[in-house]
Design an enzyme around this catalytic site. Structure first.
Site, mmCIF file in Angstrom:
data_model
loop_
_atom_site.group_PDB
_atom_site.id
_atom_site.type_symbol
_atom_site.label_atom_id
_atom_site.label_comp_id
_atom_site.label_asym_id
_atom_site.label_seq_id
_atom_site.Cartn_x
_atom_site.Cartn_y
_atom_site.Cartn_z
ATOM 1 N N LYS A 51 0.825 -1.210 0.000
ATOM 2 C CA LYS A 51 0.000 0.000 0.000
ATOM 3 C C LYS A 51 0.864 1.266 0.000
ATOM 4 C CE LYS A 51 -3.856 1.949 2.735
ATOM 5 N NZ LYS A 51 -4.735 1.686 3.901
ATOM 6 N N SER A 75 -9.404 2.571 3.174
ATOM 7 C CA SER A 75 -8.425 3.217 2.334
ATOM 8 C C SER A 75 -7.561 2.256 1.537
ATOM 9 C CB SER A 75 -7.515 4.107 3.183
ATOM 10 O OG SER A 75 -6.739 3.344 4.100
ATOM 11 N N SER A 86 -10.091 0.258 7.209
ATOM 12 C CA SER A 86 -9.455 0.349 5.893
ATOM 13 C C SER A 86 -8.947 -0.959 5.322
ATOM 14 C CB SER A 86 -8.306 1.364 5.940
ATOM 15 O OG SER A 86 -8.808 2.655 6.166
#
Length: 505
Positions: A77, A152, A176
């Site tokens: 990520k 996210s 997330s």
């Protein structure tokens, strides 16, 4: 290439590693197939922040084929995890950080044999539960490109759901990991606080609310990856208690008869769609099919005041991060931030340290109460998302919400958010899609999102099971049983099935 791409699309990380370990597939073949699929689906899902293709190919040529996940393509990520020499944009148009070190977790992933082929998109600073940003645009759901992936870790979930990689790093500060997993038909385990170190980039994030792990297709992948990456680091301020058994062993055994609680209410008092309630009922039915005792429960300590204190804590953390980034850049980055980020950061500046401490104490007290009241339950089922994956852009403020946000920003009237009415309006707009996941970020409990349902419109809806602090083993054993009962492991997003891709692609 088509045969390898089909294998990549069909198989979880454990299965791919077995093929590499057995000599059936070369690591470079897998990596090349993942890169080819990333390019083929790139326009469809828009999930990559930085391409790491050259370094991935070099690592694939040198990886030890005996490693547990040798040659398995992976994504990391683009937020709060450092890869030496790779720009970390954090979903923002502000100048990226280019670290001269790698995070402990990156080293552990590579030591397991995983090959990062890309960094995955996130919203700016991970603050939205949809992955849409000025920096990277809209990340789209492989189940239906007109819908969101959640956030996210939406880029991570999109890459896994699209069959580019079988697993991807993700992080969770308010849902997330679990929200993207719920939106994309994946398994998403939010680990216990302190289970996985965030060092050396940070000691803790958002007062300990943020944890790291992965999104995966299978429960066994989540369990095996946790076995290989959890544990203390010298720089970590605390750690979760040692598991009672290896996580993979827990995922491979029968869970026995469990006592399961079911929480059906919205802590915000907001609407819950009939699709979400159908998904929750499906999870309850599967639990009963597994022989478990199921009880309806309430969580009276979790209410709008709890969520408002969570919002205050996140706002203050955002304000501190923006200050630190401005210092790093030698100037204010405020003008480069998205409006919503700027408003949240300013809100974090308007209440005192004493008020913040009091809010954190209230959250801690509610957490102790919740953990004590639910200690008799091996897991508590509750929704992750209140509605099926939304249409892209649906979380953008309009009408009165846009007017309020614009007013707060342009006139610098963020102090209005000290008034409960204004804070409540902004909170409802931010959280109307997902009401529940922040609970476990505050309490530190583990929770796993399970892809139990697909709507008549073909959109996934995951349901989460929250466990006792430090007890991922029970959750993984339970989730693996649910996986077998539901058949979700065989589901795949319809985007660009390999047989539909010409050999020259």
């Amino acid at each position: 290439m088509n045969d390898i791409e089909t294998l990549l699309w069909e198989t979880d990380a454990t299965g791919l590693a077995e093929r590499v370990n057995g000599g059936d597939v070369a690591p470079l073949e897998l990596v090349d197939a993942a890169i080819a699929r990333a390019e083929a689906t790139g326009h469809d899902i828009n999930a990559i922040a930085e391409k790491l293709y050259d370094s991935a190919r070099e690592q694939a040529k040198a990886v030890d084929r005996a490693l547990p996940f040798a040659g398995v393509p992976f994504a990391i990520k683009d937020l709060a995890i450092a890869i030496e020499g790779v720009p970390m944009h954090s979903g923002s148009t502000a100048p990226p950080l280019v670290p001269d070190f790698s995070s402990v977790m990156v080293d552990r992933y590579r030591a397991a044999g995983l090959i990062p082929i890309a960094t995955s998109t996130s919203p700016e600073y991970g603050l939205r539960l949809v992955t849409e940003s000025k920096r990277f645009g809209i990340t789209r759901n492989p189940w239906n490109r007109n819908h969101v992936t959640g956030g996210s870790s939406g880029g991570a979930a999109a890459l896994v759901a699209a069959g580019v990689v079988p697993a991807a790093h993700a992080s969770d500060g308010g849902g997330s990991i679990r929200v993207p997993a719920a939106c994309c038909g994946l398994v998403g385990l939010k680990t216990s606080r302190g289970r996985i170190p965030l060092t050396p980039l940070s000691s803790e994030s958002w007062y300990g609310f943020v944890v790291d792990h992965v999104v995966t297709r299978s429960v066994r992948d989540s369990a095996r990856l946790l076995d290989l990456t959890h544990g203390p680091d010298l720089l970590a301020p605390y750690q979760a208690r040692e598991p009672s058994e290896p996580f993979a062993q827990a995922a491979a055994r029968d869970p026995g008869k469990l006592t399961i609680g079911v929480y059906r209410k919205s802590p915000l008092g907001l609407e819950i769609s009939s699709d979400t309630m159908i998904a929750l009922e499906k999870a309850v039915s599967l639990a009963r099919d597994g022989g478990h005792s199921v009880e309806e429960i309430d969580l009276p300590m979790i209410d709008r005041a709890f969520m408002a204190d969570f919002a205050r804590a996140v706002a203050s953390a955002t304000a501190g991060f923006v200050r630190a980034e401005s210092i790093r850049n030698g100037r204010s980055i405020g003008p480069e931030l998205e409006r919503a980020t700027r408003v949240l950061a300013r809100f974090g500046e308007v209440f005192s340290a004493g008020e913040l401490y009091a809010a954190l104490e209230r959250l801690a007290a509610a957490s102790r109460d919740l953990i004590a009241r639910t200690a008799k339950y091996d897991a508590v089922l509750m929704p992750v998302i209140a509605h099926p994956p939304l249409k892209v852009g649906a979380m953008n403020p309009t009408g009165a919400d846009e007017f309020l946000e614009n007013t707060l920003d342009r006139l610098r009237l963020t102090r209005l958010l000290r008034i409960d009415q204004f804070l409540g309006q902004l909170m409802d707009k931010s959280l109307w899609f997902t009401h529940w996941p922040a609970i476990q970020n505050v309490t530190g409990q583990p929770s796993i999102s399970m892809p139990v349902h697909v709507t008549d419109a073909g959109l996934p809806i995951g349901i989460q099971a929250a466990g006792r602090p430090g007890d991922e083993t029970t959750l993984l054993s339970f989730a693996a049983q649910m996986e077998k009962l539901s058949g979700w492991l065989d589901r795949r997003a319809p985007l660009r099935r390999p047989e539909a891709i010409p050999a020259a692609a």
